[in-house]
Design an enzyme around this catalytic site. Sequence first.
Site, PDB file in Angstrom:
ATOM      1  N   ASP A   6      71.948 -26.644 -34.947  1.00 49.15           N
ATOM      2  CA  ASP A   6      73.104 -27.496 -35.907  1.00 49.15           C
ATOM      3  C   ASP A   6      74.194 -27.246 -35.838  1.00 49.15           C
ATOM      4  O   ASP A   6      74.351 -26.281 -36.485  1.00 49.15           O
ATOM      5  CB  ASP A   6      71.839 -27.759 -37.576  1.00 49.15           C
ATOM      6  CG  ASP A   6      72.865 -28.383 -38.608  1.00 49.15           C
ATOM      7  OD1 ASP A   6      73.786 -28.865 -38.408  1.00 49.15           O
ATOM      8  OD2 ASP A   6      72.698 -27.723 -39.642  1.00 49.15           O
ATOM      9  N   LYS A  68      84.309 -31.233 -37.114  1.00 45.03           N
ATOM     10  CA  LYS A  68      83.182 -32.134 -36.210  1.00 45.03           C
ATOM     11  C   LYS A  68      84.205 -33.742 -36.605  1.00 45.03           C
ATOM     12  O   LYS A  68      83.291 -34.273 -36.160  1.00 45.03           O
ATOM     13  CB  LYS A  68      81.913 -31.735 -37.642  1.00 45.03           C
ATOM     14  CG  LYS A  68      80.810 -32.218 -37.005  1.00 45.03           C
ATOM     15  CD  LYS A  68      79.648 -32.091 -37.534  1.00 45.03           C
ATOM     16  CE  LYS A  68      78.179 -33.368 -37.104  1.00 45.03           C
ATOM     17  NZ  LYS A  68      77.263 -33.358 -38.207  1.00 45.03           N
ATOM     18  N   GLU A 145      70.134 -36.243 -35.973  1.00 41.57           N
ATOM     19  CA  GLU A 145      70.281 -34.607 -37.112  1.00 41.57           C
ATOM     20  C   GLU A 145      69.051 -35.443 -37.732  1.00 41.57           C
ATOM     21  O   GLU A 145      68.043 -34.320 -37.693  1.00 41.57           O
ATOM     22  CB  GLU A 145      70.972 -34.897 -38.188  1.00 41.57           C
ATOM     23  CG  GLU A 145      72.508 -34.079 -37.586  1.00 41.57           C
ATOM     24  CD  GLU A 145      73.754 -33.843 -38.157  1.00 41.57           C
ATOM     25  OE1 GLU A 145      73.988 -34.822 -38.716  1.00 41.57           O
ATOM     26  OE2 GLU A 145      74.853 -33.408 -37.706  1.00 41.57           O
ATOM     27  N   ASP A 168      69.105 -37.550 -46.588  1.00 39.12           N
ATOM     28  CA  ASP A 168      70.390 -36.203 -46.103  1.00 39.12           C
ATOM     29  C   ASP A 168      71.454 -36.109 -47.666  1.00 39.12           C
ATOM     30  O   ASP A 168      72.204 -36.740 -47.420  1.00 39.12           O
ATOM     31  CB  ASP A 168      70.833 -36.367 -45.331  1.00 39.12           C
ATOM     32  CG  ASP A 168      71.659 -35.221 -44.226  1.00 39.12           C
ATOM     33  OD1 ASP A 168      72.394 -34.443 -45.218  1.00 39.12           O
ATOM     34  OD2 ASP A 168      72.128 -35.655 -43.081  1.00 39.12           O
TER      35      ASP A 168
END
Length: 567
Positions: A6, A68, A145, A168
């Site tokens: 991850d 990211k 994800e 999430d």
Amino acid sequence: MIVGIDLGTTNSAVAYWDAGEARLVPNSLGQLVTPSAVSIDDDGELLVGLPARERQPTHPDRTATAFKRYMGTSRKLKLGRKEYAPEDLSALVLASLKRDAEVHLGGPVTGAVITVPAYFNDKQRRATRRAGELAGLKVERLINEPTAAALAFGIHQRAVEEPFLVFDLGGGTFDVSLVEMFEGIIEVRASAGDNRLGGEDFNRVLIDFAREKLAGVLPETHEGEALYEVMRDAAERARRALSEADEAPYRFVWDGREHRIAVTADAFAERAEPLIERLREPVLRSLRDGSTKVGELSEIVLVGGATRMPIVRKAVTRMFGRFPDTTVHPDHAVALGAAVQAGLKRRDADLDEVRLTDVCPFTLGVGISERDARGGRRDGIFSPIIERNTVIPASRVQRYFTMIDNQETIRLEVYQGEARHVVDNVWLGQLDIPVPRKPAGEVGVDCRFTYDTSGLLEVDVSVPETEISQQLLIYDRDDAALAANLDARREALAALKVHPRDQAANAALLARANRCYEGYLGETRDYVGSLLSHFESVLANQDPREIESARTEIARRLDEIEGEQFL
Ligand code: AMP
């Protein structure tokens, strides 16, 4: 061995498949998650993970985090004097995770299944793949994800089509996805979200609360960012404590004074209600888009650190009329799911995945000037036109007005990025368009952005009053160049001096103590200074047992000062 990774914005984690189960790998500090942070120390050695994260406040120009967000863009991040591409920094994190896994498993790790957000487009996926290759990993597969999260909760073991809802809530974004599995193919059927809603917004609620309580005590004209940072840190601590207790202290030191208030879970819940309310719409939208009723959902699974807040859990339970599945830790689910896929791959039973529609991975807009309430002018403010996650192709128009009397031209500078100030975004191009001379604010220009899947941005600016228009075409820089010299880049990265793994705990403690030293004043600062001197002298002695016991003791004392360290 193939592992599952991850690669997160804030934290990353690596897991592997063993004896029918996915397991996380501890890093050299014994922790199961590793901050996605890279820093360069005074000796030019690279620090990755917690020691790097701890250096962020004291060495911001030598530390990079949240890279990211820039994957797949041409933005470079500076570490000291050197510039790095976001994929290079991601590669350093991946290489560190690879090493952790090799030490833990006692053998080479050759390949990885890496996760990416469902909304990542091709360019961002290619950049992620390259980051893996730069780290010396064969990237077996990239998976979404939410898909990984659903796998961690066992979606692949369910009998029939039963959609999972993945909820999430991270530090800065909220994503809801409906994941479904059908005949060995797994699909993110719908996804919705709010890319301006996350743990940080809940911190802001606490900061505002503290400001109100401390009105008249705190300086009115707060010194901008520095005070905000200190108050944010205090909010983060208080908020985490409120996940465990009914009341928590909110304390910080500013200008030589300690400020302290007590926050109750009830007061926090009341203040955070508008944010909780905002969780509802994306949930409804994803259900609508996926033509799914709440009753048809097989599971509701929680991912992301901010779902640890009891008020969020309560809201989820209320929204769905049942409890979410909390059997897997929200910080671990994505890595564990990637390991499930790696395990399935080993048995040649890996699942195929269907991609979502393409979306624009970053916000596109122009730089503008603003007048504030007192009439002062602020330049270089970013005005978004096509927002991140907009389904592409997309076309959007905004109108802008002249700022000064008799202005002759309007300059539109085009930027890509998420920051409020354009200096922090990526400049793409500019256009000047003549406008008729009139009093300020009386002439407008329309600025239309059209963006397509090939990465071409068409800017069309027109002045309705004169019918003059101008166009600008901005091509996305080809990433072929990045792909071409991969071997040379891999060698360059491998040649960088990395801080020794067995010294990571010392480096992390030193960085933390230095951060505390800078963050406190008076007696506390002197005290932290004496702890630092002591630790430095113990380090110089090089007796491992003495070093370890000093480290434990000093960490305990720092915990007493600022509360436990968090990732
Ligand atoms: P992520 O992006 O998934 O790593 O989530 C990061 C967010 O989770 C941050 O905003 C953290 O403040 C939040 N978070 C992590 N642990 C907790 C906790 N125990 N209680 C409340 N929020 C937390």
